[in-house]
Enzyme design. Structure first.
Site, PDB file in Angstrom:
ATOM      1  N   ARG A 240      37.964  12.147  67.632  1.00 21.55           N
ATOM      2  CA  ARG A 240      37.605  11.458  68.865  1.00 21.55           C
ATOM      3  C   ARG A 240      38.057  10.002  68.762  1.00 21.55           C
ATOM      4  NH1 ARG A 240      37.446  15.648  70.991  1.00 21.55           N
ATOM      5  NH2 ARG A 240      35.751  16.622  72.159  1.00 21.55           N
ATOM      6  N   GLU A 269      40.357   7.692  77.751  1.00 21.31           N
ATOM      7  CA  GLU A 269      41.374   8.680  78.124  1.00 21.31           C
ATOM      8  C   GLU A 269      41.289   8.969  79.619  1.00 21.31           C
ATOM      9  OE1 GLU A 269      40.774  12.095  75.616  1.00 21.31           O
ATOM     10  OE2 GLU A 269      41.161  10.971  73.790  1.00 21.31           O
ATOM     11  N   HIS A 288      45.855  14.047  74.184  1.00 20.41           N
ATOM     12  CA  HIS A 288      44.707  14.907  73.833  1.00 20.41           C
ATOM     13  C   HIS A 288      45.042  16.385  74.061  1.00 20.41           C
ATOM     14  CE1 HIS A 288      40.039  15.008  73.461  1.00 20.41           C
ATOM     15  NE2 HIS A 288      40.580  16.107  72.984  1.00 20.41           N
TER      16      HIS A 288
HETATM   17  C1  DGY Z   1      37.408  19.885  72.084  1.00 20.84           C
HETATM   18  O1  DGY Z   1      37.347  21.113  72.280  1.00 20.84           O
HETATM   19  O2  DGY Z   1      36.424  19.213  71.767  1.00 20.84           O
HETATM   20  C2  DGY Z   1      38.736  19.263  72.254  1.00 20.84           C
HETATM   21  O3  DGY Z   1      38.828  18.002  71.710  1.00 20.84           O
HETATM   22  C3  DGY Z   1      39.040  19.183  73.729  1.00 20.84           C
HETATM   23  O4  DGY Z   1      38.157  18.279  74.313  1.00 20.84           O
END
Ligand code: DGY
Length: 326
Positions: A240, A269, A288
């Protein structure tokens, strides 16, 4: 069985929508494009399913009948865990089905960063390949380099298998507890070693962050962290964005102690246009895409749908998140 009201707040494949519609009344409303429809549906909604939309106490106040939120993600940082626990609202997520795909993404980014793939592809595209590349455009090896992994859950271990077995990379990992490799990942015995953070940072050629976002990890990757890394090492983040102090990351790149960064996640983001990380010559940025393949996003949607249907039927969902544990 009583038909309940389901609010779908991100795209769901047609076959999964059909499963929901067979059992319940379904409203599809993305709050980014249809905020009025989304808000109007909340008071009667029993089940929410979607991703990437922050849920807060005000939203929960507006949805007094809510029984379950089924997130199409493994990360649960968009949800107020204590609030959900206090209100008795079940939270589900999608672990397991995205493990191998996210591990692939880590390797895509790691190799692109070490071998400067995006930069060199752009050079060709821009018509700048005029002679054989010289030292100034050489990359760095991947095989044999020491990989340090922060966060050694399912995905971290899948990355370690690729690194150790495929690329002969010694793997160090840091997590709260050492993993019992003999029972959980015997193929990594003798190849992956639990290490204190300082030792991992000092010895790794590539540091990979795979951390979930929590109060404990927010901003944890800061100037002190980068100062402890081996000079000339690379940093990859597929966890993250908000676990990283992005100003400190930029400073480490500009001071030259950090050679390169590969980033799939950012504090904000989509990445704002004025972020220096967007155009920094030694940053490889991705939007992402950790789990973003056709196969895996479908598997995530299917698991999230199953979770929602189970919870609304009063059954134990396949993948409920323990909101009490935080
Ligand atoms: C998750 O599944 O947490 C990925 O990072 C997509 O948000």
């Amino acid at each position: 069985m009583t038909r309940k009201n389901v609010l779908v707040f991100r795209d769901l494949p047609d076959d999964q929508l059909a499963r929901l519609r067979a059992a319940h009344e379904v409203t599809v409303a993305d709050p980014r494009t249809l905020p009025d429809v989304f808000n109007a549906a909340l008071p009667t909604t029993h089940g929410l399913i979607g991703a990437s939309h922050p849920v807060d106490a005000a939203l929960l106040d507006a949805a007094p009948r809510l029984e379950v939120i089924s997130s199409i993600s493994v990360g649960v940082d968009n949800y107020p865990l204590a609030e959900l626990n206090a209100r008795g609202i079940v939270l589900c997520h999608t672990p397991g089905v995205l493990t191998e795909t996210v591990a692939d993404t880590v390797f895509v980014l790691l190799m692109a960063t070490q071998r400067r793939v995006v930069e060199l592809a752009n050079l060709v595209r821009d018509g700048q390949w005029k002679s054989s590349v010289g030292e100034d455009l050489f990359g760095y090896d991947v095989h044999g380099k020491t990989l340090g992994i922060l966060g050694f859950g399912r995905i971290g271990q899948a990355v370690a298998r690729r690194a150790a077995l495929g690329f002969g990379m010694p793997v160090l990992y840091h997590s709260r507890r050492a993993v019992d490799l003999a029972t959980q990942a015997p193929e990594l015995q003798g190849r992956a070693t639990h290490a204190p953070l300082d030792a991992l940072l000092a010895q790794s050629d590539i540091v990979l962050a795979m951390l979930p976002l929590s109060d404990a990890t927010r901003g944890m990757i800061d100037a002190k962290f980068f100062a402890r890394m081996k000079p000339g090492a690379a940093f990859i983040n597929v966890g993250r964005g908000a676990t990283v102090d992005e100003a400190a990351l930029l400073a480490a790149l500009d001071q030259g102690s950090l050679r390169a960064a590969g980033l799939d996640v950012f504090a904000k983001e989509p990445l704002p246009l004025d972020s220096p990380l967007r155009t920094h010559p030694r940053v490889t940025p991705l939007p992402h895409i950790g789990s973003a393949t056709h196969e895996t996003r479908h598997a995530m949607a299917a698991l999230a749908t199953t979770n929602l249907l189970q919870a609304l039927a009063g059954e134990q969902p396949t993948a409920a998140y323990d909101t009490a544990a935080g």
